[in-house]
Design a protein around this motif. Structure first.
Motif, PDB file in Angstrom:
ATOM      1  N   VAL B  72       0.834  -1.204   0.000  1.00 43.01           N
ATOM      2  CA  VAL B  72       0.000   0.000   0.000  1.00 43.01           C
ATOM      3  C   VAL B  72       0.877   1.265   0.000  1.00 43.01           C
ATOM      4  O   VAL B  72       0.695   2.171  -0.808  1.00 43.01           O
ATOM      5  N   VAL B  73       1.871   1.250   0.872  1.00 44.32           N
ATOM      6  CA  VAL B  73       2.729   2.428   1.016  1.00 44.32           C
ATOM      7  C   VAL B  73       3.730   2.506  -0.140  1.00 44.32           C
ATOM      8  O   VAL B  73       3.978   3.575  -0.707  1.00 44.32           O
ATOM      9  N   ALA B  74       4.278   1.371  -0.532  1.00 40.18           N
ATOM     10  CA  ALA B  74       5.342   1.355  -1.531  1.00 40.18           C
ATOM     11  C   ALA B  74       4.876   1.859  -2.893  1.00 40.18           C
ATOM     12  O   ALA B  74       5.649   2.454  -3.642  1.00 40.18           O
ATOM     13  N   ILE B  75       3.616   1.626  -3.228  1.00 45.05           N
ATOM     14  CA  ILE B  75       3.175   2.012  -4.577  1.00 45.05           C
ATOM     15  C   ILE B  75       2.414   3.338  -4.581  1.00 45.05           C
ATOM     16  O   ILE B  75       1.705   3.657  -5.548  1.00 45.05           O
ATOM     17  N   ILE B  76       2.573   4.142  -3.532  1.00 45.87           N
ATOM     18  CA  ILE B  76       1.864   5.432  -3.478  1.00 45.87           C
ATOM     19  C   ILE B  76       2.064   6.274  -4.750  1.00 45.87           C
ATOM     20  O   ILE B  76       1.086   6.783  -5.301  1.00 45.87           O
ATOM     21  N   PRO B  77       3.297   6.377  -5.284  1.00 48.99           N
ATOM     22  CA  PRO B  77       3.451   7.175  -6.522  1.00 48.99           C
ATOM     23  C   PRO B  77       2.585   6.631  -7.662  1.00 48.99           C
ATOM     24  O   PRO B  77       1.950   7.381  -8.399  1.00 48.99           O
ATOM     25  N   ILE B  87      -4.764   9.447  -1.527  1.00 45.75           N
ATOM     26  CA  ILE B  87      -5.501   9.397  -0.269  1.00 45.75           C
ATOM     27  C   ILE B  87      -6.985   9.180  -0.536  1.00 45.75           C
ATOM     28  O   ILE B  87      -7.539   9.744  -1.476  1.00 45.75           O
ATOM     29  N   GLY B  88      -7.602   8.313   0.261  1.00 40.96           N
ATOM     30  CA  GLY B  88      -9.046   8.146   0.167  1.00 40.96           C
ATOM     31  C   GLY B  88      -9.441   6.746  -0.274  1.00 40.96           C
ATOM     32  O   GLY B  88      -8.586   5.919  -0.626  1.00 40.96           O
ATOM     33  N   GLY B 168      -5.471   6.583   4.234  1.00 37.86           N
ATOM     34  CA  GLY B 168      -6.687   7.398   4.232  1.00 37.86           C
ATOM     35  C   GLY B 168      -7.870   6.732   3.572  1.00 37.86           C
ATOM     36  O   GLY B 168      -8.893   7.370   3.341  1.00 37.86           O
ATOM     37  N   GLY B 169      -7.742   5.449   3.272  1.00 36.10           N
ATOM     38  CA  GLY B 169      -8.894   4.728   2.770  1.00 36.10           C
ATOM     39  C   GLY B 169      -9.847   4.487   3.933  1.00 36.10           C
ATOM     40  O   GLY B 169      -9.405   4.331   5.078  1.00 36.10           O
TER      41      GLY B 169
END
Lengths: 352, 224
Positions: B72-77, B87-88, B168-169
């Motif tokens: 989840v965090v690693a693919i933020i870009p 976010i969301g 933020g989901g």
């Protein structure tokens, strides 16, 4: 489909060989196989498991490719065919399988329609032809059932209808009755014989049961260790087997065996004192049903003791096997009488 | 329990269903071809391509070996690129789908490999092309297995969806963490757990019911 211009055969194997390489070792499955399958005939290939018969059969529709020689169907070379050409040949060659290979997700009608859908036949015609074929094999009341609801014999009927869907000229049968009980085997074989007669379909079948070939094949080839060791008309193979493998296959089918109480006492040379000679008579062709023994008995004034016997049919021709005993000193006389009337005799031994 | 709380639970339930449903649909649409290819490109199979199969297998394994919260965090870009925001709830669908594709692909691969090879041989003997064999034989015959696989995927995604609060989901998991845990509201936590249990039970029952419907392999009573 045009036929091979040189041999006139529906299927021709010419010097066919097949070898596999597994774990660095080369295994030869087939070697120097020459066989011409006559159009419109039912030809059987018999062999033990591992003899190469399945590989040979699967070359006819290109499921296996020969590593040497040529396989042609209706004059078209299967071994070198690829892609669309190969798929077109395959639509001219139907195949039925030991384990039926029906789609569990399709009904009887749906299974029969599959080859037509694959060939791109319009839906309306597919539906009509599938319905006709299901009726042809006598399953119209089960058309909407799924394979899991059918018996083995019914499944094989679906398999046969499916194999006929694209109107092939050749039908390959891969041990089609081996998973069926004897009674069901008979009904499936009768259906194949009917189809062969009605549609002029060439049938090439492999089996390990001689009885299957006796009932419907007109030609037989015996395969052993990747080679064809004997071939010919079924009647000739059954009545005059030349190769030991053929004889061993026949033992269980035409083998009329001596009752144990005689076999146990039998010896190869005549013992001293009075004894009886045990003779095997093979009745061939038209004479098989003649009352020869009664005639001989009357003509020679000879007392004949019948030990075991059977008359059966190969194709439409009768073929009998009889074990008799006569007084040892009159043996040569009796054999001469039978030999001169076209029967084959063989001395099995003597009983004191 | 206040009306406000009930509204929050209802909204969170809807958000979870929304995320899981979209991720499952996209995951299945992408996972079906990938899984089919994985099954058919093995050595000696219909579309034999051992090297491509190996590479694809490594990619699938790599994706599956990353823990979901890290993914989840690693693919933020990447998420920002696809969803326009990182976010969301809608943004959270991106990592859920990325996790679903290889998972569903493996499940479909397994279901297809279960299909009797005799059926492939029969279809080849009929002159079928590889694509016809896939469409008319392999997928229909594997459908019961595929249905059960998708059921398993839905249940797993319901679990995964609880973690998307990290970016933020929203949804049931997020509600449970923020209200039940951080604000010490055990009644909210209990309701979240109950709703999740019911959701998973329903998903499993519906999946099994569909699988039974499409499975024609076992004989059944057809009524009188």
């Amino acid at each position: 489909m045009q036929r091979d211009s040189t041999t006139g055969a529906a299927i021709a194997f010419e010097g066919v060989g097949k070898s596999f390489t597994s774990k660095g070792r080369t295994v030869t499955a087939l070697e120097g196989v020459d066989l011409a399958v006559a159009p419109g005939a039912i030809t059987g290939i018999i062999g033990r498991s591992g003899a190469g018969k399945s590989t040979l059969l699967r070359m006819v529709n290109g499921l296996e490719r020969p590593s040497a020689g040529r396989v042609t169907v209706g004059g078209r070379d299967v071994g070198t065919a690829r892609g669309a050409t190969l798929r077109e040949i395959r639509r001219d060659v139907g195949m039925i399988f030991q384990h039926f290979n029906l789609l569990s997700s399709r009904t009887v009608l749906g299974n029969v329609a599959l080859p037509l859908e694959i060939a791109g036949v319009p839906a309306a015609e597919t539906a009509r032809r599938a319905k006709d074929l299901v009726e042809r094999v006598g399953l119209e009341t089960l058309a909407d059932r799924y394979p899991a609801e059918l018996s083995g014999g019914q499944k094989q009927r679906v398999g046969i209808a499916r194999a006929l869907a694209t109107g092939p000229k050749v039908l390959l049968s891969d041990e089609a009755t081996s998973a069926l009980d004897p009674e069901t085997t008979q009904t499936v074989l009768r259906l194949l014989a009917d189809i062969n007669r009605d549609l002029g379909l060439t049938i090439l079948m492999i089996t390990h049961e001689m009885a299957v070939l006796r009932d419907i094949a007109s030609h037989v080839a015996v395969i052993e260790g990747g080679r064809i060791v004997e071939e010919g008309a079924t009647y000739d193979i059954f009545t005059r087997p030349a190769h030991p493998t053929t004889r061993s296959f026949l033992a269980g089918v035409t083998g009329v065996t001596l009752p144990q109480f005689i076999a146990a006492r039998m010896q190869l040379d005549p013992p001293a004192g009075p004894s009886r000679e045990v003779i095997r008579i093979t009745f061939l062709g038209a004479n098989a049903t003649d009352p020869l023994l009664a005639e001989m008995s009357a003509a020679l004034g000879l007392e004949v003791n019948i030990l075991a016997g059977a008359i059966e049919e190969i194709g439409a021709q009768p073929f009998g096997n009889l074990l008799i005993s006569v007084a040892a000193e009159r043996g040569p006389e009796a054999r001469h009488y039978l030999d001169t009337r076209g029967q084959r005799t063989e001395v099995l031994g003597y009983v004191g | 329990m206040s009306a406000n709380l009930i509204a929050m639970l209802a909204e969170a339930t809807w958000q979870t269903l929304y995320m899981v449903a979209v991720a499952t649909v996209i995951g299945a649409l992408c996972g079906l071809p990938v899984g089919t290819f994985l099954a058919c490109s093995r050595k000696g199979e219909l579309l034999s391509a051992p090297l491509v199969n190996k590479v694809l297998g490594i990619v699938v394994n790599a994706t599956r070996s990353v823990p979901f919260i890290i993914l989840v965090v690693a693919i933020i870009p990447f998420t920002r690129m696809v969803a326009g925001t990182s976010i969301g709830t809608t943004a959270a669908i991106v990592p859920l789908t990325i996790a679903a594709i290889p998972f569903i692909a493996r499940l479909i691969e397994n279901a297809i490999r279960e299909v009797d090879s005799g059926l492939i041989e029969a279809a080849r003997a009929m002159g079928a092309t590889p694509l016809q064999i896939i469409a008319k034989v392999l997928i229909p015959e594997a459908l019961p297995g595929i249905t059960l696989g998708l059921t398993l995927a839905v249940v797993s995604l319901i679990g995964y969806s609880a973690m998307v609060g990290a970016v933020g989901g929203e949804g049931l998991g997020d509600l449970g963490i923020r209200y039940g845990y951080q604000r010490f509201m055990p009644d909210v936590m209990a309701m979240v757990v109950v709703i999740l249990i019911v959701m998973v039970q329903l998903a499993q029952s519906i999946g099994e019911w569909i699988a039974r419907k499409v499975d024609k392999r076992a004989p059944r009573n057809r009524g009188a």
